[in-house]
Design a protein around this motif. Structure first.
Motif, PDB file in Angstrom:
ATOM      1  N   UNK A   1       0.813  -1.215   0.000  1.00 30.99           N
ATOM      2  CA  UNK A   1       0.000   0.000   0.000  1.00 30.99           C
ATOM      3  C   UNK A   1       0.849   1.268   0.000  1.00 30.99           C
ATOM      4  N   UNK A   2       2.038   1.175   0.558  1.00 30.89           N
ATOM      5  CA  UNK A   2       2.920   2.343   0.542  1.00 30.89           C
ATOM      6  C   UNK A   2       3.486   2.585  -0.853  1.00 30.89           C
ATOM      7  N   UNK A   3       3.863   1.474  -1.517  1.00 28.34           N
ATOM      8  CA  UNK A   3       4.604   1.625  -2.777  1.00 28.34           C
ATOM      9  C   UNK A   3       3.722   1.694  -4.014  1.00 28.34           C
ATOM     10  N   UNK A   4       2.497   1.180  -3.924  1.00 32.42           N
ATOM     11  CA  UNK A   4       1.679   1.028  -5.137  1.00 32.42           C
ATOM     12  C   UNK A   4       1.585   2.313  -5.949  1.00 32.42           C
ATOM     13  N   UNK A   5       1.174   3.398  -5.286  1.00 34.49           N
ATOM     14  CA  UNK A   5       0.953   4.633  -6.038  1.00 34.49           C
ATOM     15  C   UNK A   5       1.989   5.695  -5.725  1.00 34.49           C
ATOM     16  N   UNK A   6       3.133   5.281  -5.175  1.00 39.79           N
ATOM     17  CA  UNK A   6       4.083   6.289  -4.711  1.00 39.79           C
ATOM     18  C   UNK A   6       5.471   6.111  -5.320  1.00 39.79           C
ATOM     19  N   UNK A   7       5.795   6.914  -6.314  1.00 44.06           N
ATOM     20  CA  UNK A   7       7.152   6.872  -6.870  1.00 44.06           C
ATOM     21  C   UNK A   7       8.201   7.148  -5.790  1.00 44.06           C
ATOM     22  N   UNK A   8       7.847   8.018  -4.865  1.00 43.91           N
ATOM     23  CA  UNK A   8       8.786   8.370  -3.802  1.00 43.91           C
ATOM     24  C   UNK A   8       9.149   7.157  -2.951  1.00 43.91           C
ATOM     25  N   UNK A   9       8.155   6.408  -2.523  1.00 41.06           N
ATOM     26  CA  UNK A   9       8.458   5.232  -1.704  1.00 41.06           C
ATOM     27  C   UNK A   9       9.195   4.168  -2.506  1.00 41.06           C
ATOM     28  N   UNK A  10       8.835   4.034  -3.783  1.00 40.45           N
ATOM     29  CA  UNK A  10       9.554   3.064  -4.617  1.00 40.45           C
ATOM     30  C   UNK A  10      11.025   3.461  -4.723  1.00 40.45           C
ATOM     31  N   UNK A  11      11.263   4.749  -4.881  1.00 40.86           N
ATOM     32  CA  UNK A  11      12.642   5.231  -4.945  1.00 40.86           C
ATOM     33  C   UNK A  11      13.364   4.941  -3.638  1.00 40.86           C
ATOM     34  N   UNK A  12      12.656   5.125  -2.513  1.00 45.50           N
ATOM     35  CA  UNK A  12      13.253   4.840  -1.201  1.00 45.50           C
ATOM     36  C   UNK A  12      13.713   3.392  -1.108  1.00 45.50           C
ATOM     37  N   UNK A  13      12.884   2.496  -1.614  1.00 48.43           N
ATOM     38  CA  UNK A  13      13.250   1.079  -1.566  1.00 48.43           C
ATOM     39  C   UNK A  13      14.581   0.853  -2.273  1.00 48.43           C
TER      40      UNK A  13
END
Lengths: 270, 491
Positions: free
Chosen positions: B364-376
């Motif tokens: 749920x954090x990463x699905x719609x969030x480029x920012x969180x995906x980048x964090x990963x």
């Protein structure tokens, strides 16, 4: 699972968002026969997904798991006596003293010494039993407020209020903190508390002996038979009758005056 | 603060092995109960030190019960009356005594009379008797306590914290007994009473209140009949206040109220309201706090709190209102991701069954969030994520889904996914027999091949085709297998 050491450092640092990498999508991504689409998901209460966590929660409730809570400190102290005038109950633990104090000495009506479970009920009692203005106002407007926390309704008579509490709030008809006020005996001096034809209702008639607590050193101990229990009390009939018929003007030297009283006065010990 | 303690509630006399066996059996029973929608638990408050001092209790007969009641009510000496009630209370630990008690005419009336008397110690003992009855496994016994509820509620606005705590646990046990009980308690004003009581400064009272509230919120009819009035009261604001991390946060209290919040949120009644009260921020901070605690201590029962917090966050993130949120935790704050991984590692060691819930939040954090995906990517979390793949099929699917969330954002993201251990891991998962795992692997491969064509070459070189061909006959997979084969071979 090996975590990069920088992670813990990151956690300790301040807030911050990652500058997102550019997002560029191709129309073929997730296109048939593929089906992936990024989406957030939610689960309802009964969903199977929650089974494991729910089971853990219930094991905790049933104490098969050890608690995380701290065991409360219950220090024992050297024996001490309750400091309230006329009470000589002895204690060796703060918790039991606290309970004793709150039951017997806080929320006590300074007029008639009845004790109440809460400030809210005490306030209502003082208003309805000891404030002559209340009686006057009650003739013109609905003054008897519902005793249930959170209910704002007011009624013309205490009987109406009782009916409301029984019907709407499913309270027992003999709710102990809403007993009708008994008449105060023949010579009600001063007539500052008009006794109307319909027995004026008040509430809060507690078990006998509430204010008459005597030292527990062998002398006569009160027997708080719950009001409403019909069984005859062996041993102390005289005392019971006594506490009923004390004329309103007798105040055991406490100096309480009658007449218009501020409703703020409560549990003051002279 | 987060120490595991010998609880007040612990059953006396159980060895460690015994406890483990107990636990396994009970776990199985609870799973069964949940599947039948019958998962109901009660709490018993007994002073274990007192119990040890008093020894084993005997079953009481009718005559004995009557005698004790008579002594308690009419005895001349305070100590004697209290002792009579103590005897009664101990006898009531047995179901047989409970049943005899409720069959005796006038017994409950007498007990209530003692409960509402002005003798503090009698009152407390009477309340303890009532509490034993409320905990009974027999519905008839617990329901016999109904005439006492108006008094229990009245006492919630008193001041004696020990007594209030007892009343709350008793109420909590009664609440969960049946809908009939709740149909009485609601008009009696349980919600306003709890709303007033939740302002108490006493931790023991608050924990008890959290328990009672969680029982109320768990009821089947709660979404329609109970939660709306809870949301309309001051309770949610206080719950969030009590969940604020900091030196005052009490673990026992936090556990109860986190579960309360979970039941409210997953009922989907009005989550937008909770978001405006700052629920996301509070929960996010709590997550950070949990991760910090995990790093400090060994074994502290933190999963009991982590579970509802994860659920609350995950469910709240699906609300539209999330986008408008500011507050202390901006939902993009990458500390949340860092904290989550620390918790995932903790779960792997202590409670693997909670991994799916943690990964659900990550989705749920990463699905719609480029920012969180980048964090990963920037926090080097892909490899740790891959280490979770072998745990179980459910976990694998979730890990692969999160990876798809990252990959679908485009070339800039896929470049960071390959070269690396990802391809090898995918070759492994393609060997799984579970269709869903394989299916999700295929989805990820498609994205990877699309945005990072070199990956397709490497895939072929690593005998990827053979891995694919294993699934050619599988109905759910064959079209995707063929499409991938095409892409890999012909670009």
């Amino acid at each position: 699972m090996l975590l990069p050491s920088a992670l813990r450092t990151r956690l300790a640092e301040g807030p911050g968002e990652a500058e997102p990498l550019p997002v560029v999508r191709h129309p073929a991504a997730g296109a048939a026969p593929f089906r992936f689409a990024a989406r957030r998901g939610r689960f309802s209460r009964e969903h199977e997904f929650f089974e494991d966590g729910d089971v853990q929660r219930h094991l905790y409730l049933r104490d098969v798991l050890t608690q995380v809570a701290e065991a409360p400190e219950r220090p024992r102290v050297p024996e001490f006596t309750c400091q309230v005038a006329g009470c000589c109950q002895v204690f060796d633990a703060l918790a039991s003293y606290e309970h004793h104090y709150h039951v017997l000495h806080s929320n006590v009506c300074s007029f008639c010494k009845r004790a109440f479970p809460s400030g809210h009920l005490l306030d209502s009692h003082i208003l309805e039993w000891h404030d002559a203005r209340f009686q006057i106002l009650a003739e013109r407007q609905d003054m008897y407020q519902c005793l249930v926390e959170g209910c704002e309704e007011k009624f013309k008579t205490s009987q109406d209020r009782k009916e409301h509490m029984v019907k709407r709030h499913l309270y027992p008809a003999d709710f102990r903190f809403d007993k009708p006020k008994k008449s105060r005996g023949p010579a009600a001096p001063g007539a500052t508390m008009p006794v109307s034809a319909k027995a004026p209702a008040g509430h809060g008639e507690q078990s006998e002996g509430d204010a008459m607590e005597v030292c527990s050193d062998g002398h006569v101990a009160p027997s708080p038979v719950p009001a409403g229990e019909s069984s005859a009390t062996p041993g102390l009939p005289g005392r019971r009758a006594y506490s009923h018929r004390i004329p309103a003007t007798v105040c055991f030297g406490q100096g309480a005056s009658r007449g218009f009283k501020s409703t703020k006065k409560r549990s003051k010990h002279h | 603060m987060w120490r595991r303690q010998q609880g007040r509630f612990r059953p006396v006399g159980c060895g460690v092995e015994e406890l483990r066996r107990c636990r396994r059996e009970r776990e199985a029973a609870l799973r069964k109960a949940r599947r039948e929608q019958q998962l109901v638990s009660k709490r018993l408050l007994r002073d274990s030190a007192l119990e040890e001092a008093e020894g084993v209790a005997a079953i009481l007969g009718e005559a004995e019960i009557q005698q004790f009641l008579r002594l308690a009510q009419q005895g001349t000496e305070g100590k004697q009356r209290e002792k009579a009630l103590v005897h009664l209370r101990r006898g009531l630990q047995h179901l047989e005594t409970q049943q005899t008690f409720i069959r005796l005419e006038g017994s409950m009336r007498t007990l209530i009379g003692l409960l509402t008397s002005n003798q503090a110690l009698l009152q407390l003992e009477a309340a303890r008797c009532l509490h034993e009855l409320s905990h009974s496994e027999q519905p008839a016994v617990a329901e016999a306590c109904l005439p006492a509820t108006s008094y229990l509620l009245t006492y919630l606005s008193g001041h004696s914290s020990d007594f209030i705590e007892l009343c709350l646990y008793t109420l909590g046990n009664l609440i969960v007994e049946s809908e009939a009980v709740r149909r009485q308690l609601l008009p009696q004003g349980i919600v306003p009473a709890l709303a007033a009581c939740i302002q108490s400064p006493h931790m023991a009272v608050l924990e008890a209140l959290g328990y009672a509230l969680s029982q109320l919120l768990q009821a089947n009819e709660a979404p329609e009949k109970i939660i709306p009035s809870i949301l309309g009261s001051a309770i949610p604001r206080h719950v969030l206040r009590l969940l604020q991390p900091g030196p005052k946060l009490s673990p026992g209290v936090a556990v109860e109220f986190a579960w309360c919040l979970h039941y409210i949120i997953c009922s989907q009644v009005n989550n937008a309201l909770l978001i405006t009260h700052g629920a996301l921020s509070t929960l996010g901070l709590l997550l950070l706090d949990l991760a910090a605690a995990v790093q400090r201590t060994e074994d502290a029962g933190l999963e009991l709190l982590a579970c509802p917090v994860l659920r609350c966050l995950s469910n709240l993130l699906t609300e539209a209102a999330v986008e408008a949120v500011g507050g202390q935790i901006r939902f993009g704050d990458e500390r949340v991701v860092a904290a989550l991984f620390i918790l995932l590692q903790f779960f792997l060691q202590k409670q693997p069954s909670l991994l799916p819930e943690g990964l659900w939040l990550l989705n749920n954090l990463t699905a719609n969030s480029p920012s969180f995906c980048t964090s990963l990517l920037s926090l080097d979390l892909i490899e740790p994520l891959l280490q979770l793949l072998p745990v179980s099929n459910v976990v694998s699917v979730l890990v692969l889904t999160v990876l798809c969330n990252v990959a679908e954002k485009g070339p800039a993201y896929c470049q960071r996914l390959w070269p690396g251990p990802l391809l090898l891991s995918l070759l492994d998962t393609l060997a799984f027999s579970d269709t869903e795992v394989v299916g999700q692997s295929l989805e990820l491969l498609q994205l990877l091949f699309l945005y990072q064509p070199e990956a397709a070459q490497a895939f072929l070189q690593q005998s990827g085709l053979q891995a694919l061909e294993r699934h050619e006959e599988e109905a759910q997979l064959q079209h995707r297998v063929r499409a991938l084969r095409e892409t890999a071979l012909h670009g």
